[in-house]
Design a protein around this motif. Structure first.
Motif, mmCIF file in Angstrom:
data_model
loop_
_atom_site.group_PDB
_atom_site.id
_atom_site.type_symbol
_atom_site.label_atom_id
_atom_site.label_comp_id
_atom_site.label_asym_id
_atom_site.label_seq_id
_atom_site.Cartn_x
_atom_site.Cartn_y
_atom_site.Cartn_z
ATOM 1 N N GLY A 1 0.579 -1.343 -0.138
ATOM 2 C CA GLY A 1 -0.060 -0.081 0.125
ATOM 3 C C GLY A 1 0.277 1.198 -0.165
ATOM 4 O O GLY A 1 0.799 2.362 -1.193
ATOM 5 N N ILE A 2 1.536 0.738 0.895
ATOM 6 C CA ILE A 2 2.699 2.490 0.780
ATOM 7 C C ILE A 2 3.180 2.434 -0.573
ATOM 8 O O ILE A 2 3.346 3.895 -0.996
ATOM 9 C CB ILE A 2 3.656 2.346 1.714
ATOM 10 C CG1 ILE A 2 3.011 2.165 3.447
ATOM 11 C CG2 ILE A 2 5.157 3.643 1.828
ATOM 12 C CD1 ILE A 2 3.906 1.524 4.655
ATOM 13 N N ALA A 3 4.138 1.237 -1.103
ATOM 14 C CA ALA A 3 5.262 1.368 -2.235
ATOM 15 C C ALA A 3 4.234 1.534 -2.989
ATOM 16 O O ALA A 3 4.580 3.054 -4.393
ATOM 17 C CB ALA A 3 5.700 -0.247 -2.212
ATOM 18 N N LYS A 4 3.110 1.841 -3.708
ATOM 19 C CA LYS A 4 1.555 1.878 -4.779
ATOM 20 C C LYS A 4 1.845 3.179 -4.852
ATOM 21 O O LYS A 4 1.259 3.766 -5.824
ATOM 22 C CB LYS A 4 0.505 0.961 -4.403
ATOM 23 C CG LYS A 4 -0.571 1.009 -5.744
ATOM 24 C CD LYS A 4 -1.504 0.331 -5.435
ATOM 25 C CE LYS A 4 -2.611 0.238 -6.149
ATOM 26 N NZ LYS A 4 -3.484 -1.015 -6.488
ATOM 27 N N ASP A 5 1.857 4.110 -3.495
ATOM 28 C CA ASP A 5 1.405 4.800 -3.259
ATOM 29 C C ASP A 5 2.453 6.354 -3.730
ATOM 30 O O ASP A 5 2.384 7.218 -3.615
ATOM 31 C CB ASP A 5 0.712 5.964 -2.304
ATOM 32 C CG ASP A 5 -0.510 4.907 -1.829
ATOM 33 O OD1 ASP A 5 -1.418 5.344 -2.981
ATOM 34 O OD2 ASP A 5 -1.075 5.146 -0.922
ATOM 35 N N GLN A 6 3.479 5.761 -3.631
ATOM 36 C CA GLN A 6 4.610 5.698 -4.179
ATOM 37 C C GLN A 6 6.186 5.514 -4.919
ATOM 38 O O GLN A 6 7.034 5.341 -5.043
ATOM 39 C CB GLN A 6 6.085 6.124 -2.389
ATOM 40 C CG GLN A 6 5.224 7.003 -1.563
ATOM 41 C CD GLN A 6 5.995 7.014 -0.152
ATOM 42 O OE1 GLN A 6 7.211 7.306 0.107
ATOM 43 N NE2 GLN A 6 5.427 6.121 1.573
ATOM 44 N N ARG A 7 5.070 5.775 -6.698
ATOM 45 C CA ARG A 7 6.351 5.349 -8.088
ATOM 46 C C ARG A 7 7.060 6.461 -7.645
ATOM 47 O O ARG A 7 7.123 7.462 -8.139
ATOM 48 C CB ARG A 7 5.338 5.420 -8.554
ATOM 49 C CG ARG A 7 3.999 4.023 -8.352
ATOM 50 C CD ARG A 7 2.547 3.912 -9.533
ATOM 51 N NE ARG A 7 1.885 2.862 -8.888
ATOM 52 C CZ ARG A 7 1.644 2.115 -9.965
ATOM 53 N NH1 ARG A 7 2.706 1.655 -10.833
ATOM 54 N NH2 ARG A 7 0.890 1.490 -9.595
ATOM 55 N N PRO A 8 8.082 5.734 -8.513
ATOM 56 C CA PRO A 8 8.892 4.302 -8.561
ATOM 57 C C PRO A 8 9.306 3.640 -7.444
ATOM 58 O O PRO A 8 9.826 4.290 -7.066
ATOM 59 C CB PRO A 8 9.290 3.754 -9.866
ATOM 60 C CG PRO A 8 9.573 5.304 -10.119
ATOM 61 C CD PRO A 8 9.052 5.984 -9.155
ATOM 62 N N SER A 9 8.598 2.411 -7.132
ATOM 63 C CA SER A 9 9.006 1.532 -5.814
ATOM 64 C C SER A 9 8.980 -0.260 -5.871
ATOM 65 O O SER A 9 8.300 -0.399 -6.944
ATOM 66 C CB SER A 9 7.953 2.638 -5.257
ATOM 67 O OG SER A 9 6.632 2.268 -5.197
ATOM 68 N N ARG A 10 9.435 -0.251 -5.048
ATOM 69 C CA ARG A 10 9.535 -1.966 -4.862
ATOM 70 C C ARG A 10 9.229 -2.128 -3.394
ATOM 71 O O ARG A 10 9.477 -1.854 -2.809
ATOM 72 C CB ARG A 10 10.661 -2.873 -5.678
ATOM 73 C CG ARG A 10 12.063 -2.117 -5.462
ATOM 74 C CD ARG A 10 13.197 -2.983 -5.982
ATOM 75 N NE ARG A 10 14.518 -2.593 -4.955
ATOM 76 C CZ ARG A 10 14.846 -4.231 -4.645
ATOM 77 N NH1 ARG A 10 14.747 -5.683 -5.260
ATOM 78 N NH2 ARG A 10 16.093 -3.460 -4.655
ATOM 79 N N VAL A 11 9.014 -3.924 -3.342
ATOM 80 C CA VAL A 11 9.082 -4.382 -2.230
ATOM 81 C C VAL A 11 9.541 -5.332 -2.070
ATOM 82 O O VAL A 11 9.124 -6.425 -2.915
ATOM 83 C CB VAL A 11 7.141 -4.261 -1.826
ATOM 84 C CG1 VAL A 11 6.927 -5.506 -0.233
ATOM 85 C CG2 VAL A 11 6.461 -3.454 -1.911
ATOM 86 N N VAL A 12 10.560 -5.345 -0.985
ATOM 87 C CA VAL A 12 11.367 -6.286 -1.190
ATOM 88 C C VAL A 12 11.594 -7.459 0.266
ATOM 89 O O VAL A 12 10.590 -6.666 1.378
ATOM 90 C CB VAL A 12 12.850 -6.132 -0.933
ATOM 91 C CG1 VAL A 12 13.962 -7.667 -0.662
ATOM 92 C CG2 VAL A 12 12.670 -5.338 -2.746
ATOM 93 N N SER A 13 11.316 -8.792 0.389
ATOM 94 C CA SER A 13 11.413 -9.269 1.857
ATOM 95 C C SER A 13 12.585 -9.886 1.708
ATOM 96 O O SER A 13 13.154 -10.238 0.307
ATOM 97 C CB SER A 13 9.949 -11.208 1.237
ATOM 98 O OG SER A 13 10.297 -11.525 2.542
ATOM 99 N N PHE A 14 13.167 -10.023 2.962
ATOM 100 C CA PHE A 14 14.213 -10.055 3.454
ATOM 101 C C PHE A 14 14.550 -10.912 5.037
ATOM 102 O O PHE A 14 13.631 -10.835 5.766
ATOM 103 C CB PHE A 14 15.168 -9.501 3.785
ATOM 104 C CG PHE A 14 16.505 -9.883 4.203
ATOM 105 C CD1 PHE A 14 17.171 -9.810 3.392
ATOM 106 C CD2 PHE A 14 16.664 -9.598 5.226
ATOM 107 C CE1 PHE A 14 18.728 -10.447 3.429
ATOM 108 C CE2 PHE A 14 17.943 -9.845 5.464
ATOM 109 C CZ PHE A 14 18.942 -9.735 4.882
ATOM 110 N N LYS A 15 14.263 -12.801 4.303
ATOM 111 C CA LYS A 15 14.468 -13.842 5.532
ATOM 112 C C LYS A 15 15.267 -14.896 4.910
ATOM 113 O O LYS A 15 15.442 -14.894 4.572
ATOM 114 C CB LYS A 15 12.419 -13.950 5.572
ATOM 115 C CG LYS A 15 12.937 -14.970 6.716
ATOM 116 C CD LYS A 15 10.970 -16.146 7.100
ATOM 117 C CE LYS A 15 10.639 -16.453 8.017
ATOM 118 N NZ LYS A 15 9.512 -17.408 8.444
ATOM 119 N N ASN A 16 16.355 -14.513 6.713
ATOM 120 C CA ASN A 16 16.760 -16.469 6.575
ATOM 121 C C ASN A 16 18.125 -15.610 5.677
ATOM 122 O O ASN A 16 18.767 -16.022 5.036
ATOM 123 C CB ASN A 16 16.319 -17.575 6.146
ATOM 124 C CG ASN A 16 15.405 -18.280 7.400
ATOM 125 O OD1 ASN A 16 15.405 -17.275 8.213
ATOM 126 N ND2 ASN A 16 14.143 -18.776 7.040
#
Length: 227
Positions: free
Chosen positions: A198-213
């Motif tokens: 939701g945050i990224a969509k309102d602040q284009r250009p942007s991306r969402v990255v998952s970080f685990k292990n």
């Protein structure tokens, strides 16, 4: 000389020809976005309150003015691919003009008010789309975005990254901004991902990255919006 008898011609231009040209323009953005792997493509024709939605197309109250194309998860999200997408609208307009000209020259269609207005307003669209300028609302023209991409200006290629990260010590999923500052924490990964999207969509250009292990994985990207 302009006379009262010419008024219907203006109605033809504003309420039929211009919307057709706008649809063709957005079709160019859509085609190249699809070609480069974009998902969830949506086309908005006009401005104001939405009055009709059919598949990927949304028609708004003032259908004869403005238009835009949105999409997500561009598979090939590079500088050159964005140049192609942003130039695609004007390219399709140019193809439309050349097609009409060839059909007229081959006498497959006649020269009339529609063909004249279509050609004239297509060049109008192309000129103002490619002219490097900032529109009154603050949006950049396709031409300005293309120029800045070609110049490799930082703001043109920069995109914000929002992180969905697991904190083992606190046993929670955290949403972090581009500066690695925590925005909000969640117990469940899907809730954190939804917040980050939701945050990224309102602040284009942007991306969402998952970080685990120790693994980093892009789960969403939101390119700029071609007009």
């Amino acid at each position: 000389m302009f006379g009262i008898a010419d008024i219907p011609k203006f109605f033809l231009a504003f309420f039929l020809v211009l919307p057709l040209i706008s649809i063709l323009h957005e079709g160019g953005h859509v085609f190249f976005a699809w070609l480069l792997g974009a998902k969830k493509i949506q086309v908005t024709i006009g401005t104001g309150k939405p009055v009709l939605k059919w598949g990927m197309i949304e028609i708004r109250k003032y259908y004869f003015w403005y238009g835009l194309c949105t999409y997500e998860n561009l598979r090939i999200n590079r500088r050159w691919s964005n140049v192609v997408i942003f130039g695609g609208g004007s390219f399709f307009n140019l193809i439309g003009v050349l097609t009409v000209m060839i059909l007229v020259e081959q006498e497959m269609i006649g020269t009339n008010m529609f063909t004249y207005q279509f050609t004239y307003f297509s060049f109008y669209f192309i000129f103002f789309a490619l002219l490097p300028m900032t529109y009154p609302g603050g949006n950049y023209s396709d031409g300005k975005i293309i120029l800045n991409l070609l110049k490799d200006k930082e703001f043109a290629v920069f995109q914000r990254t929002f992180w969905v990260q697991w904190d083992e010590e606190k046993r929670q999923w955290q949403v972090l901004d581009h500066d690695q500052k925590m925005i909000q924490a969640f117990e469940r990964e899907d809730e954190a991902s939804e917040k980050a999207r939701g945050i990224a969509k309102d602040q284009r250009p942007s991306r969402v990255v998952s970080f685990k292990n120790g693994e980093e994985k892009e789960i969403q990207n939101y390119p700029r919006i071609p007009l």
